[in-house]
Design an enzyme around this catalytic site. Structure first.
Site, PDB file in Angstrom:
ATOM      1  N   LYS A  50       0.688  -1.361   0.038  1.00  0.00           N
ATOM      2  CA  LYS A  50       0.025  -0.005  -0.063  1.00  0.00           C
ATOM      3  C   LYS A  50       0.834   1.203   0.143  1.00  0.00           C
ATOM      4  O   LYS A  50       0.629   2.089  -0.823  1.00  0.00           O
ATOM      5  CB  LYS A  50      -0.929  -0.033   1.185  1.00  0.00           C
ATOM      6  CG  LYS A  50      -1.423   1.219   1.720  1.00  0.00           C
ATOM      7  CD  LYS A  50      -2.368   1.141   2.577  1.00  0.00           C
ATOM      8  CE  LYS A  50      -1.667   1.466   4.078  1.00  0.00           C
ATOM      9  NZ  LYS A  50      -1.292   2.970   4.452  1.00  0.00           N
ATOM     10  N   ASN A  51       1.927   1.266   0.872  1.00  0.00           N
ATOM     11  CA  ASN A  51       2.593   2.398   1.074  1.00  0.00           C
ATOM     12  C   ASN A  51       3.830   2.583   0.037  1.00  0.00           C
ATOM     13  O   ASN A  51       4.409   3.442  -0.076  1.00  0.00           O
ATOM     14  CB  ASN A  51       3.357   2.200   2.264  1.00  0.00           C
ATOM     15  CG  ASN A  51       2.275   2.785   3.523  1.00  0.00           C
ATOM     16  OD1 ASN A  51       1.306   2.966   3.146  1.00  0.00           O
ATOM     17  ND2 ASN A  51       2.765   2.497   4.567  1.00  0.00           N
ATOM     18  N   ARG A 110       0.947  14.606  13.325  1.00  0.00           N
ATOM     19  CA  ARG A 110       1.437  14.264  12.051  1.00  0.00           C
ATOM     20  C   ARG A 110       1.460  15.600  11.230  1.00  0.00           C
ATOM     21  O   ARG A 110       0.702  15.516  10.251  1.00  0.00           O
ATOM     22  CB  ARG A 110       0.654  13.325  11.387  1.00  0.00           C
ATOM     23  CG  ARG A 110       0.627  12.119  12.299  1.00  0.00           C
ATOM     24  CD  ARG A 110       0.080  10.783  11.747  1.00  0.00           C
ATOM     25  NE  ARG A 110       0.869  10.352  10.416  1.00  0.00           N
ATOM     26  CZ  ARG A 110       0.410   9.288   9.742  1.00  0.00           C
ATOM     27  NH1 ARG A 110      -0.697   8.786   9.979  1.00  0.00           N
ATOM     28  NH2 ARG A 110       1.007   9.160   8.867  1.00  0.00           N
TER      29      ARG A 110
HETATM   30  C1  EPZ Z   1       4.517   6.749   6.323  1.00  0.00           C
HETATM   31  O1  EPZ Z   1       3.699   8.054   6.934  1.00  0.00           O
HETATM   32  C2  EPZ Z   1       3.600   5.805   6.220  1.00  0.00           C
HETATM   33  N1  EPZ Z   1       2.412   6.088   5.480  1.00  0.00           N
HETATM   34  C3  EPZ Z   1       3.118   5.071   7.624  1.00  0.00           C
HETATM   35  O2  EPZ Z   1       2.309   4.202   7.600  1.00  0.00           O
HETATM   36  C4  EPZ Z   1       4.272   4.824   8.546  1.00  0.00           C
HETATM   37  O3  EPZ Z   1       4.070   4.422   9.671  1.00  0.00           O
HETATM   38  C5  EPZ Z   1       5.286   6.032   8.559  1.00  0.00           C
HETATM   39  O4  EPZ Z   1       5.671   6.529   7.317  1.00  0.00           O
HETATM   40  C6  EPZ Z   1       6.520   5.683   9.243  1.00  0.00           C
HETATM   41  O5  EPZ Z   1       6.931   4.561   8.635  1.00  0.00           O
HETATM   42  C7  EPZ Z   1       2.697   5.904   4.153  1.00  0.00           C
HETATM   43  O6  EPZ Z   1       3.788   5.605   3.632  1.00  0.00           O
HETATM   44  C8  EPZ Z   1       1.452   6.406   3.101  1.00  0.00           C
HETATM   45  P1  EPZ Z   1       6.593  10.127   8.305  1.00  0.00           P
HETATM   46  P2  EPZ Z   1       4.256   9.593   7.081  1.00  0.00           P
HETATM   47  O7  EPZ Z   1       6.598  11.266   7.537  1.00  0.00           O
HETATM   48  O8  EPZ Z   1       5.154   9.533   5.784  1.00  0.00           O
HETATM   49  C9  EPZ Z   1       7.219  13.496  11.692  1.00  0.00           C
HETATM   50  C10 EPZ Z   1       0.252   2.786   7.762  1.00  0.00           C
HETATM   51  O9  EPZ Z   1       0.075   2.302   8.827  1.00  0.00           O
HETATM   52  N2  EPZ Z   1       6.872  14.359  10.650  1.00  0.00           N
HETATM   53  O10 EPZ Z   1       7.500   9.201   8.076  1.00  0.00           O
HETATM   54  O11 EPZ Z   1       3.122  10.237   7.441  1.00  0.00           O
HETATM   55  C11 EPZ Z   1       5.538  12.680  12.068  1.00  0.00           C
HETATM   56  O12 EPZ Z   1       4.679  13.440  12.919  1.00  0.00           O
HETATM   57  C12 EPZ Z   1       1.030   4.163   7.760  1.00  0.00           C
HETATM   58  O13 EPZ Z   1       0.516   2.432   6.724  1.00  0.00           O
HETATM   59  C13 EPZ Z   1       6.938  15.826  11.161  1.00  0.00           C
HETATM   60  O14 EPZ Z   1       7.189  16.297  12.120  1.00  0.00           O
HETATM   61  O15 EPZ Z   1       5.324   9.279   8.344  1.00  0.00           O
HETATM   62  C14 EPZ Z   1       6.333  11.445  12.535  1.00  0.00           C
HETATM   63  O16 EPZ Z   1       6.320  11.584  14.059  1.00  0.00           O
HETATM   64  C15 EPZ Z   1       0.576   4.561   9.266  1.00  0.00           C
HETATM   65  N3  EPZ Z   1       6.930  16.721   9.970  1.00  0.00           N
HETATM   66  C16 EPZ Z   1       7.691  11.061  12.150  1.00  0.00           C
HETATM   67  O17 EPZ Z   1       8.024  12.651  11.515  1.00  0.00           O
HETATM   68  C17 EPZ Z   1       6.781  16.218   8.731  1.00  0.00           C
HETATM   69  O18 EPZ Z   1       6.583  17.051   7.866  1.00  0.00           O
HETATM   70  C18 EPZ Z   1       7.600  10.043  10.952  1.00  0.00           C
HETATM   71  O19 EPZ Z   1       6.346  10.633   9.876  1.00  0.00           O
HETATM   72  C19 EPZ Z   1       6.636  14.841   8.401  1.00  0.00           C
HETATM   73  C20 EPZ Z   1       6.908  13.940   9.493  1.00  0.00           C
END
Ligand code: EPZ
Length: 419
Positions: free
Chosen positions: A22-23, A121
């Site tokens: 999916k991701n 997020r």
């Molecule tokens: C991706 O989400 C995945 N989704 C998530 O899967 C996964 O849990 C996550 O990466 C971590 O591996 C998809 O790929 C569609 P991040 P994403 O940006 O990209 C912070 C599932 O169950 N952050 O890597 O949204 C954020 O708050 C889903 O399939 C900022 O602060 O996650 C988090 O604490 C859930 N500012 C951390 O970084 C930003 O601009 C990691 O988030 C972006 C992120």
């Protein structure tokens, strides 16, 4: 709303074919905005989130033809650069249209995704990266309004923390920017690598794929291609935990061990044997004992946060105690109270949960809160004494294809109760 009923106690035995990730599929679909030519995706998972992304892209002007496990996406022109709140709020990954829209059209108006069950997020790193590449960005009425009339310019972007979709958004934008973009501290998840490999097939110039530093030389245009989507390591890891919990043996067909090294090392320490097969890998619980082992989630190649809830379900039956530390999201323990209602012994202190193993779980009515928490409750139901009813399974359908059919085919007593 559909519910799922499980009567626990049957070891799982058989084969489960693992669908495309999916991701990986979500950013790959967004990449269709980057070219006027057709993209053909094979091994596309049939999930609610994929349908949502197809609808979002459709209102931008993408023609989407869905086949069985495949899709053709064609965006000859973009008629609308707005990603509306009512679609974005359903799926945070909608933010992945931001980079491609700005790169292709020089402008975009994308609703802020807002928070979700996992926490606030933010998308500040996506925004900061585009600003670094010359985009003017304002936040108006809950929308990200981006403009760069003369087109994006390559820049060096250093991520203060790893962001998967942030890396993907900026990598896609950089493909059509003028000059070189360097992404320092880039995410290394296999889904990011799959996107990069597809972009290269489309004519992008990307160096450092799979590392935490990506060098992207902008090009004038990208062309179409055909791409088979990488297998879903999180779905594979989920079913591996199911085999570990029920004491059966499952072969995960199409799964790739090299994408789950941290999880396989964890399972090995728990006492679960994982062996490579011609078509994927097999998981079997050798001994009766499930050894309690600590878990610390981390960006790839560390232990994936998307398997934290499933590992916790396994650890509820451990022979001792262990800690589970969630370092990625601020609120990813919503499954804890539900597991405790099934007899688990878990206490949470901030970002760390302490799991004291119990001899058995007992069935109960439980509620799903997010995609991975919901599947963790299904896993617990597979081993609990008696019946478990999981409600709000629409969360489950976002990330797991027909989970009750796949588990029933391996011997589980599980059925979907239509609303
Ligand atoms: C991706 O989400 C995945 N989704 C998530 O899967 C996964 O849990 C996550 O990466 C971590 O591996 C998809 O790929 C569609 P991040 P994403 O940006 O990209 C912070 C599932 O169950 N952050 O890597 O949204 C954020 O708050 C889903 O399939 C900022 O602060 O996650 C988090 O604490 C859930 N500012 C951390 O970084 C930003 O601009 C990691 O988030 C972006 C992120």
């Amino acid at each position: 709303m559909d519910r799922i009923r499980i009567r626990g106690g049957t070891p799982l035995r058989g084969k489960i074919t693992i669908s495309g990730a999916k991701n990986a599929a979500l950013p790959l679909m967004a990449a269709s905005l980057l070219t006027v030519e057709k993209l053909v995706f094979q091994n596309l998972p049939q999930l609610a989130d994929i349908t949502t992304m197809a609808k979002l892209l459709g209102q931008h002007g993408t023609q989407v033809e869905m086949g069985k496990g495949a899709a053709t996406l064609h965006t000859p022109s973009i008629s609308n650069v707005t990603a509306p709140y009512d679609l974005v709020r359903k799926m945070r990954a909608s933010i992945l249209v931001l980079g491609p829209l700005v790169a292709r059209c020089g402008k975009a108006r994308v609703s802020l995704p807002g928070g979700c069950a996992l926490g606030t997020r933010p998308v500040d790193l996506h925004i900061a990266g585009l600003q670094k590449m010359g985009a003017r960005i304002d936040l108006e009425d809950g929308y990200i309004v981006a403009e760069v009339p003369r087109g994006l310019t390559g820049a060096e972007i250093v991520f203060p923390q790893v962001t998967v979709t942030g890396t993907e958004n900026l990598m896609m934008a950089a493909c059509l920017a003028k000059g070189e973009t360097v992404l320092v501290g880039a995410a290394r998840e296999p889904e990011v690598t799959d996107l990069a490999e597809c972009l290269v097939k489309m004519g992008a110039k990307i160096e450092g794929i799979g590392s935490d530093t990506l060098h992207i030389q902008g090009v004038n245009a990208l062309h179409g291609t055909t791409h088979s989507i990488v297998a879903d390591r999180i779905v594979a890891g989920t079913y591996a935990m199911a085999a570990a919990m029920t004491g059966g043996e499952l072969e995960l067909v199409g799964a790739r061990m090299e994408h789950l090294q941290a999880v396989i090392e964890f399972l090995d320490r728990v006492g679960i044997s994982v062996t490579s097969t011609k078509d994927g890998f097999s998981v079997r619980r050798a001994a009766n004992t499930i050894r309690s082992v600590d878990v610390n989630t981390a960006p790839y190649p560390g232990f994936p946060t998307d398997l934290q809830a499933q590992a916790m379900a396994l650890m509820t039956l451990g022979n001792d105690g262990c800690t589970i530390h969630e370092s990625i999201f601020e609120n990813r323990f919503m499954h804890v109270p539900e597991l405790c209602r099934m007899g688990a012994n878990i206490t949470v202190n901030g970002a760390t949960a302490f799991v004291r193993g119990v001899p058995e779980l007992h069935g109960a009515p439980v509620m799903a809160t997010d995609l991975r928490a919901s599947v963790c409750l299904v896993l617990a139901g597979l081993v609990a004494k008696g019946d478990t009813i999981v409600s709000r399974v629409y969360h489950l359908d976002r990330g797991y294809e027909r989970v009750e059919e796949k588990l029933a085919a391996c011997g589980a007593e599980i059925e979907r109760l239509a609303a």
